[in-house]
Design an enzyme around this catalytic site. Structure first.
Site, PDB file in Angstrom:
ATOM      1  CB  CYS A  39      -7.614 -18.233  15.423  1.00  0.00           C
ATOM      2  SG  CYS A  39      -7.311 -17.442  13.838  1.00  0.00           S
ATOM      3  CG  ASP A  63     -11.986  -8.357   1.060  1.00  0.00           C
ATOM      4  OD1 ASP A  63     -12.535  -8.584   2.144  1.00  0.00           O
ATOM      5  OD2 ASP A  63     -12.582  -8.215  -0.020  1.00  0.00           O
ATOM      6  N   GLY A  73       0.833  -1.209   0.000  1.00  0.00           N
ATOM      7  CA  GLY A  73       0.000   0.000   0.000  1.00  0.00           C
ATOM      8  C   GLY A  73       0.866   1.256   0.000  1.00  0.00           C
ATOM      9  CG  ASP A  80      -7.678   1.214   1.141  1.00  0.00           C
ATOM     10  OD1 ASP A  80      -7.435   0.038   0.807  1.00  0.00           O
ATOM     11  OD2 ASP A  80      -8.052   2.073   0.339  1.00  0.00           O
ATOM     12  CB  CYS A 118     -39.514  -2.714   9.454  1.00  0.00           C
ATOM     13  SG  CYS A 118     -38.842  -2.594  11.086  1.00  0.00           S
ATOM     14  CG  ASN A 174      -5.633  15.750   1.164  1.00  0.00           C
ATOM     15  OD1 ASN A 174      -5.197  14.624   0.973  1.00  0.00           O
ATOM     16  ND2 ASN A 174      -6.807  15.975   1.725  1.00  0.00           N
ATOM     17  CB  CYS A 218      -3.041 -18.522  13.308  1.00  0.00           C
ATOM     18  SG  CYS A 218      -3.749 -18.016  14.870  1.00  0.00           S
TER      19      CYS A 218
HETATM   20  N1  LIG Z   1      -5.245  -5.595  -2.630  1.00  0.00           N
HETATM   21  C1  LIG Z   1      -4.396  -4.568  -2.724  1.00  0.00           C
HETATM   22  N2  LIG Z   1      -3.207  -4.720  -3.326  1.00  0.00           N
HETATM   23  C2  LIG Z   1      -2.345  -3.689  -3.425  1.00  0.00           C
HETATM   24  N3  LIG Z   1      -2.588  -2.451  -2.942  1.00  0.00           N
HETATM   25  C3  LIG Z   1      -3.761  -2.228  -2.345  1.00  0.00           C
HETATM   26  C4  LIG Z   1      -4.713  -3.277  -2.189  1.00  0.00           C
HETATM   27  N4  LIG Z   1      -5.801  -2.778  -1.557  1.00  0.00           N
HETATM   28  C5  LIG Z   1      -5.532  -1.477  -1.310  1.00  0.00           C
HETATM   29  N5  LIG Z   1      -4.316  -1.132  -1.774  1.00  0.00           N
HETATM   30  C6  LIG Z   1      -3.667   0.185  -1.689  1.00  0.00           C
HETATM   31  O1  LIG Z   1      -3.561   0.578  -0.344  1.00  0.00           O
HETATM   32  C7  LIG Z   1      -3.513   2.002  -0.276  1.00  0.00           C
HETATM   33  C8  LIG Z   1      -4.316   2.452   0.922  1.00  0.00           C
HETATM   34  O2  LIG Z   1      -4.104   3.803   1.096  1.00  0.00           O
HETATM   35  P1  LIG Z   1      -5.183   4.856   1.619  1.00  0.00           P
HETATM   36  O3  LIG Z   1      -5.904   4.290   2.773  1.00  0.00           O
HETATM   37  O4  LIG Z   1      -4.524   6.162   1.805  1.00  0.00           O
HETATM   38  O5  LIG Z   1      -6.229   4.840   0.451  1.00  0.00           O
HETATM   39  P2  LIG Z   1      -6.381   5.732  -0.854  1.00  0.00           P
HETATM   40  O6  LIG Z   1      -7.201   4.901  -1.791  1.00  0.00           O
HETATM   41  O7  LIG Z   1      -5.079   6.233  -1.363  1.00  0.00           O
HETATM   42  O8  LIG Z   1      -7.174   6.984  -0.297  1.00  0.00           O
HETATM   43  P3  LIG Z   1      -8.723   7.127   0.052  1.00  0.00           P
HETATM   44  O9  LIG Z   1      -9.296   5.745   0.112  1.00  0.00           O
HETATM   45  O10 LIG Z   1      -8.677   7.786   1.399  1.00  0.00           O
HETATM   46  O11 LIG Z   1      -9.257   7.965  -1.047  1.00  0.00           O
HETATM   47  C9  LIG Z   1      -4.051   2.540  -1.583  1.00  0.00           C
HETATM   48  O12 LIG Z   1      -3.035   3.182  -2.290  1.00  0.00           O
HETATM   49  C10 LIG Z   1      -4.531   1.289  -2.296  1.00  0.00           C
HETATM   50  O13 LIG Z   1      -4.343   1.331  -3.699  1.00  0.00           O
HETATM   51 ZN   LIG Z   2      -5.346 -16.379  14.377  1.00  0.00          ZN
END
Ligand SMILES: Nc1ncnc2c1ncn2[C@@H]1O[C@H](COP(=O)(O)OP(=O)(O)OP(=O)(O)O)[C@@H](O)[C@H]1O
Ligand SMILES: [Zn+2]
Length: 604
Positions: free
Chosen positions: A431, A119, A22, A116, A172, A56, A434
């Site tokens: 769990c 999954d 990410g 973010d 409802c 930003n 794990c």
């Molecule tokens: N499955 C994934 N594989 C690779 N990168 C991922 C995956 N899921 C999410 N990401 C990356 O993780 C990062 C999370 O960063 P962040 O929470 O700042 O989200 P963002 O999408 O950049 O901003 P926002 O959701 O706030 O508009 C993002 O750049 C997103 O592309």
């Molecule tokens: Zn676990």
């Protein structure tokens, strides 16, 4: 910058291989911190491109980078910032792809999540457990943040604490008695999915579509049961828009006035709206175009907006109809959901909301705060340094910590703190990820297999390419497989199974499902109980999954030797070994934890 130490750097950090998943708000801060602390070998994965709204807080990106891959731009920015001392290897891709195997994960000394979504976090957790690589997990939501560490087999994994269930509302309230903007937004999202999304028997408004008396009256051919509000290919865009608007803001409201008569003794009854008339009469009122300002549109503007956007879906996106997912960043979708929610709010005397607010509610967004991201990223690096420099033999529970960043300081004997730490716990023996815990599933067995796959196996258990074997009274049945390597006739058979109910597939109370995902090296035993009341108006929870400790697990610690291969192929024949059906123990409830993961925060 010149103070960065090379040749392995301080404590040899420069030799450690780090995977960052990410490159968003936390990821950008984290990369800078890693480089500045002396890490020199970083691999960075992100699937996304840079959006204007990222600028930003994702400070490695500039305006001219909009539209380019985050991973590549972030890697180049760090190399430039640190004069090439920190080498960042960018990969544009989804971490859930099969090419990122356990072997791939195994090449790193530590894996850092700056994600973010739930999954991806759950998937990385499983891959790190398989590869036995420590993982630092993080989350940042508004003022709240959290950083924790998973030492495979030694401390709790990400799945040891069941994920909080997203807030659901009584059917409802959504269907007939909305009181707050959020109820109208949830309704509008459901309406959107009913009209344009894939068929989903659990849609809260499914019954709205079923009693479509006016479909025939308007000359429309009723579609398959439950879908009669959908666009009929023979219908003009204008006819479609008229039918939907008349149906949901007029006929259905009149019906609600009659059906829920008792309710209207204590609160004002809903007032039906002739949306079409309002839209057409106010031809000169502008339909709103800017979806991101914080203005609340008038009733007239909402009417024009919904009429326009309904037509637009048919005129410009008709080949996508039936397959459009709710996406808060899709302008047509946001325009639809905002105007539908606001017209619904007008009908029920609820206050109206701006598109900006609706985007927040519908997408469960809490706006990011750069300072929280910075604190979280700093904590990730501290934990990372501890992990890679820890002495052999030190109990990781004595070194690593979970840290919470709070909105308001909590008072302790030593003072007030915005940052609070907690010791890591041993793995939860129940769990299913794990510790090979067993699971119990309560579900209405008249549900389709597709529901089990989407909501339970993918949604709740976080699998990607599942296979499902059902054992009933000693007979084993392969009911579903997915992923690469299936023959066309198998694909066809499993698609047809997916449309059948669980009971038609011989799954009954007491059956065991062996559910596996080879890519995650995960195999589970799930004991099924039939509960026809689940998912009804009285009990809107659609199913329940609970963990339990398998009888075969050793009393001291979970052992990877208990590993079973429930799903195995050999010579084209599917063979399987089964674990004993043990007596099931319900674990004592885990300690209460602050739930701060960005995508799971409740709306209210
Ligand atoms: N499955 C994934 N594989 C690779 N990168 C991922 C995956 N899921 C999410 N990401 C990356 O993780 C990062 C999370 O960063 P962040 O929470 O700042 O989200 P963002 O999408 O950049 O901003 P926002 O959701 O706030 O508009 C993002 O750049 C997103 O592309
Ligand atoms: Zn676990």
């Amino acid at each position: 910058m010149d103070t960065v130490i090379s040749n392995g750097g301080l404590n040899g950090l420069g030799l450690k291989k780090v995977l960052v998943v990410g490159a968003g708000g936390v990821g950008c801060e984290l990369l800078k911190n890693l480089g500045m602390s002396g890490f020199e070998r970083v691999t960075l994965i992100d699937l996304d491109t840079i959006d204007v709204s990222n600028l930003n807080r994702q400070f490695l990106f500039r305006k001219e980078h909009v539209g380019q891959a985050k991973a590549k731009i972030a890697a180049a920015a760090i190399e430039k910032m640190l004069h090439g001392k920190c080498k960042v290897d960018p990969i544009v891709g989804n971490i859930k792809e099969e090419r990122f195997s356990a072997k791939f994960f195994g090449e790193f000394d530590v894996v850092l999540n700056a994600l973010d979504n739930l999954d991806a976090r759950r998937h990385v957790n499983r891959m790190c457990l398989n590869a036995k690589v420590p993982m630092v997990e993080s989350g940042s939501t508004g003022y709240l943040g959290q950083v924790t560490v998973v030492h495979p087999g030694k401390t709790e994994c990400y799945d040891c604490n069941p994920a909080p269930v997203p807030k659901t509302y009584a059917v409802c309230t959504i269907r007939s008695t909305p009181e707050k903007p959020v109820h109208c937004v949830v309704w509008a999202k459901q309406l959107f999915e009913l009209l344009f999304g894939p068929e989903d028997e659990s849609n809260l408004l499914a019954d709205l579509a079923k009693n479509d008396e006016d479909a025939a009256e308007n000359g429309a051919t009723p579609m398959a049961e439950g879908r009669s509000l959908q666009w009929d290919r023979k219908q003009s865009s204008e006819d479609f828009a008229e039918r939907v608007l008349k149906r949901v803001f007029w006929n259905d409201v009149l019906r609600q006035r009659e059906v829920a008569e008792e309710t209207w003794k204590t609160r004002a009854p809903p007032e039906p709206l002739d949306v079409l008339k309002i839209a057409k009469q106010n031809a000169d009122a502008d339909a709103p175009t800017n979806l991101l300002d914080q203005l609340v549109w008038t009733k007239e503007q909402n009417a024009k907006c919904i009429f326009g956007v309904l037509k637009r879906f048919v005129e410009r996106r008709n080949d996508e109809i039936g397959n459009i997912q709710f996406d808060k960043d899709d302008d047509d979708v946001l325009a639809f959901v905002t105007s539908a929610a606001n017209l619904r709010a007008s009908v029920y005397g609820v206050e109206l909301s701006s598109a900006f607010a609706v985007k927040g509610i519908a997408g469960n967004i809490i706006h990011a705060i750069a300072t929280t991201n910075a604190i979280v990223a700093a904590l990730i690096v501290l934990e990372t340094i501890k992990i890679v420099t820890i002495d052999q033999g030190t109990d990781p529970k004595d070194a690593s910590l979970t840290t919470y960043v709070k909105r308001f300081p909590n008072s302790t004997r030593r003072g007030k703190f915005l940052v609070q730490t907690e010791r890591l716990q041993a793995p939860n023996r129940a769990c299913f990820v794990c510790s090979k815990g067993r699971l119990e599933l309560e579900i209405d067995l008249s549900r389709k297999l597709q529901f089990l796959i989407d909501k339970v196996v993918r949604g709740n258990l976080g699998m990607i390419n599942p296979s499902i074997y059902a054992t009933t009274a000693g007979n084993v049945n392969i009911i579903y497989e997915s992923g690469e390597g299936l023959e066309p006739d198998e694909v066809e058979m499993y698609e047809s199974n997916a449309k059948k109910s669980l009971s038609d597939l011989n799954v009954g109370s007491g059956s065991t499902l062996e559910i596996g995902d080879i890519s995650q090296s995960l195999n589970l035993s799930v004991l099924v109980t039939h509960n026809p009341a689940l998912g009804s108006e009285a009990d809107p929870v659609e199913f329940s999954v609970t963990g339990s400790i398998p009888e075969s697990a050793s009393a001291e610690a979970p052992s990877s030797a208990v590993e079973e291969e429930a799903l195995q192929r050999s010579n084209g024949n599917k063979k399987r070994r089964r674990k004993d059906d043990g007596v099931v123990f319900v674990p004592t409830s885990k300690k209460e934890k602050l739930q701060m993961l960005s995508d799971m925060i409740e709306i209210e």
